[in-house]
Write a protein that holds these residues in place. Sequence first.
Motif, short mmCIF file in Angstrom:
data_model
loop_
_atom_site.label_atom_id
_atom_site.label_comp_id
_atom_site.label_asym_id
_atom_site.label_seq_id
_atom_site.Cartn_x
_atom_site.Cartn_y
_atom_site.Cartn_z
N ILE A 62 0.99 -1.20 -0.11
CA ILE A 62 0.04 0.05 0.02
C ILE A 62 1.01 1.40 0.02
CG2 ILE A 62 -1.79 1.07 1.08
CD1 ILE A 62 -2.69 -1.41 0.21
N SER A 63 0.67 2.35 -0.80
CA SER A 63 1.43 3.52 -0.76
C SER A 63 0.93 4.38 0.24
CB SER A 63 1.19 4.05 -2.33
OG SER A 63 2.01 3.37 -3.44
N PHE A 64 1.89 5.14 0.86
CA PHE A 64 1.13 5.74 1.88
C PHE A 64 1.58 7.23 1.78
CE2 PHE A 64 1.21 1.73 4.28
CZ PHE A 64 -0.09 1.75 4.86
N PHE A 65 0.91 8.20 2.06
CA PHE A 65 1.08 9.47 1.95
C PHE A 65 0.93 10.66 3.04
CE2 PHE A 65 -1.13 7.50 -1.72
CZ PHE A 65 -0.33 7.61 -2.54
N GLY A 66 0.31 10.09 4.03
CA GLY A 66 0.38 11.09 5.16
C GLY A 66 0.37 10.47 6.51
N HIS A 67 0.36 11.18 7.70
CA HIS A 67 0.87 10.29 8.85
C HIS A 67 0.20 11.35 10.39
CE1 HIS A 67 4.34 12.75 8.79
NE2 HIS A 67 4.37 12.97 9.81
N ALA A 68 -0.14 10.70 11.11
CA ALA A 68 -0.34 11.38 12.62
C ALA A 68 0.35 10.64 13.54
CB ALA A 68 -1.85 11.70 12.69
N LEU A 69 0.43 11.09 14.74
CA LEU A 69 0.81 10.25 16.07
C LEU A 69 -0.20 10.58 17.00
CD1 LEU A 69 3.08 8.76 17.30
CD2 LEU A 69 4.08 10.80 17.87
N GLU A 70 -0.81 9.33 17.60
CA GLU A 70 -1.99 9.47 18.61
C GLU A 70 -1.20 9.58 19.98
OE1 GLU A 70 -5.68 7.23 17.70
OE2 GLU A 70 -4.38 5.79 16.89
N GLY A 71 -1.98 9.86 20.97
CA GLY A 71 -1.73 10.26 22.16
C GLY A 71 -1.09 9.01 22.71
N ASP A 72 -1.42 7.73 22.51
CA ASP A 72 -0.72 6.59 23.10
C ASP A 72 0.64 6.28 22.38
OD1 ASP A 72 -1.74 5.53 20.78
OD2 ASP A 72 -2.80 4.05 21.62
N GLY A 73 1.27 6.82 21.29
CA GLY A 73 2.22 6.69 20.68
C GLY A 73 1.95 5.74 19.36
N THR A 74 0.88 5.50 19.05
CA THR A 74 0.52 4.76 17.71
C THR A 74 0.54 5.64 16.46
OG1 THR A 74 -1.15 3.53 18.99
CG2 THR A 74 -1.31 3.51 16.52
N ILE A 75 1.45 5.16 15.54
CA ILE A 75 1.74 5.89 14.33
C ILE A 75 0.55 5.52 13.36
CG2 ILE A 75 3.12 6.23 12.47
CD1 ILE A 75 5.74 5.85 14.29
N VAL A 76 -0.15 6.39 12.57
CA VAL A 76 -1.35 6.18 11.79
C VAL A 76 -0.81 6.64 10.41
CG1 VAL A 76 -3.50 6.46 11.13
CG2 VAL A 76 -2.86 6.43 13.59
N LEU A 77 -0.50 5.70 9.34
CA LEU A 77 -0.32 6.39 7.91
C LEU A 77 -1.62 6.23 7.07
CD1 LEU A 77 2.97 4.44 7.13
CD2 LEU A 77 2.70 6.53 8.32
N VAL A 78 -1.71 7.02 6.30
CA VAL A 78 -2.97 6.94 5.41
C VAL A 78 -2.39 6.83 4.09
CG1 VAL A 78 -4.44 8.12 7.18
CG2 VAL A 78 -3.18 9.69 5.28
N GLY A 79 -3.21 5.87 3.28
CA GLY A 79 -2.84 5.69 1.93
C GLY A 79 -3.93 5.29 0.91
N GLN A 80 -3.42 4.86 -0.09
CA GLN A 80 -4.62 4.56 -1.32
C GLN A 80 -5.30 3.34 -0.89
OE1 GLN A 80 -0.72 1.59 -3.16
NE2 GLN A 80 -2.33 2.23 -4.83
N GLY A 81 -6.50 3.27 -1.40
CA GLY A 81 -7.43 2.12 -1.31
C GLY A 81 -8.17 2.48 0.14
N SER A 82 -8.09 3.65 0.79
CA SER A 82 -8.58 4.03 1.93
C SER A 82 -8.12 3.17 2.99
CB SER A 82 -10.14 3.75 2.11
OG SER A 82 -10.91 4.68 1.31
N MET A 83 -6.68 2.90 2.78
CA MET A 83 -6.25 2.03 3.84
C MET A 83 -5.35 2.91 4.93
SD MET A 83 -6.88 -0.89 2.82
CE MET A 83 -5.82 -1.84 4.29
N LEU A 84 -5.46 2.41 6.23
CA LEU A 84 -4.82 2.87 7.07
C LEU A 84 -3.42 1.80 7.83
CD1 LEU A 84 -7.65 4.03 9.49
CD2 LEU A 84 -6.62 5.37 7.72
N GLY A 85 -2.20 2.48 7.97
CA GLY A 85 -1.27 1.60 8.48
C GLY A 85 -1.07 1.92 9.93
N LEU A 86 -1.22 1.21 10.99
CA LEU A 86 -1.00 1.40 12.36
C LEU A 86 0.19 0.74 12.73
CD1 LEU A 86 -4.83 0.68 13.22
CD2 LEU A 86 -3.74 2.85 12.54
#
Length: 333
Positions: free
Chosen positions: A252-276
């Motif tokens: 999955i190609s990813f394009f953006g990210h965020a860091l949650e309060g508990d330290g979880t990294i969230v990537l967002v990308g193609q096909g409405s996919m989230l990488g956690l």
Amino acid sequence: MKTAVGIGAAALVAFASALAFAPRTPPPLAPTTIGVERTHFNAITQVGDRILTVGAMGEILYSDDKGAHWTAARLNQDRQALIVSVAFAPDRKTGFAVGHEGWILRTKDGGSTWEEMAFSKENGEPLMSVARLPSGDWITVGAFGRALESKDGGKSWQPLALPAEVEDKHMNRIASSADQQHWLIVGERGLVLKSDDAGATWHTEPAFYNGSFYNAMATKGDGWLIYGMRGNAFLQSAPGAQWLKSQVPAPISFFGHALEGDGTIVLVGQGSMLGLSMDGGKTFSLERARGRATLTDIVLAGANNGWISSDAGLQPFPPQAEAAPQADQGDKP
């Protein structure tokens, strides 16, 4: 009798005509809403309590109530060009947005109004990312090795000196550490430029991947996570350490990210996919957000909740996710 009927009919027609042309108060129009569920948005960010997103046709929208309502910003030039990136100074008032055809916009009121600072209708290479250095200078990078800097608040832009390895490569994103001492510029063909002096000078990282990088984020201990095409993500635990490939279960190609309060990294990308990732970027699991859009960016506006931008509009985070199939990644770029 016929005369009476004729007179009555004529009177009726006259009354109808008078009624048709009489002044009247029109019914109220239905309230206008902005279709944030359908518009193509490339980036989304938070500026103080305001959320701001940019995208297709030169659209810039902002919300002061965590996304409940959105307002269109006012631009002094309607170019209808694609806006790709936006960044703000620490004062939360001054910001720049950049996009296709070398379009550069500046705001001084936190994103409510924007003025055009540069535009190249002929041979204007797309600008892909913009950032403010600790020195107060602004830099922007884009396609075909284009890189510019401004030392006067955006009034004029000059070529930014970068290593020769840039050549004509597309540069996709500028990223910084939390203290803004360390910076990366990432792009195609494995390009990674690094600065350890707050953006004053840049050097090329030794090549470790030949595909495209789309974004980067700082991690703990002055480390970096770089990610991009086909699920390829690499982690550097500390300056000078080896770049190690992260485990992503599908290409999955990813394009953006965020860091949650508990330290979880969230990537967002193609096909409405989230990488956690819950281990600092070493391994990722996949979930699917709503629809089948290309997710472009994510911002957290509160305690683990926020908004995701995409080529099919905005959607809240966390979405109603569904489990994604797990597959072998392979060795392709």
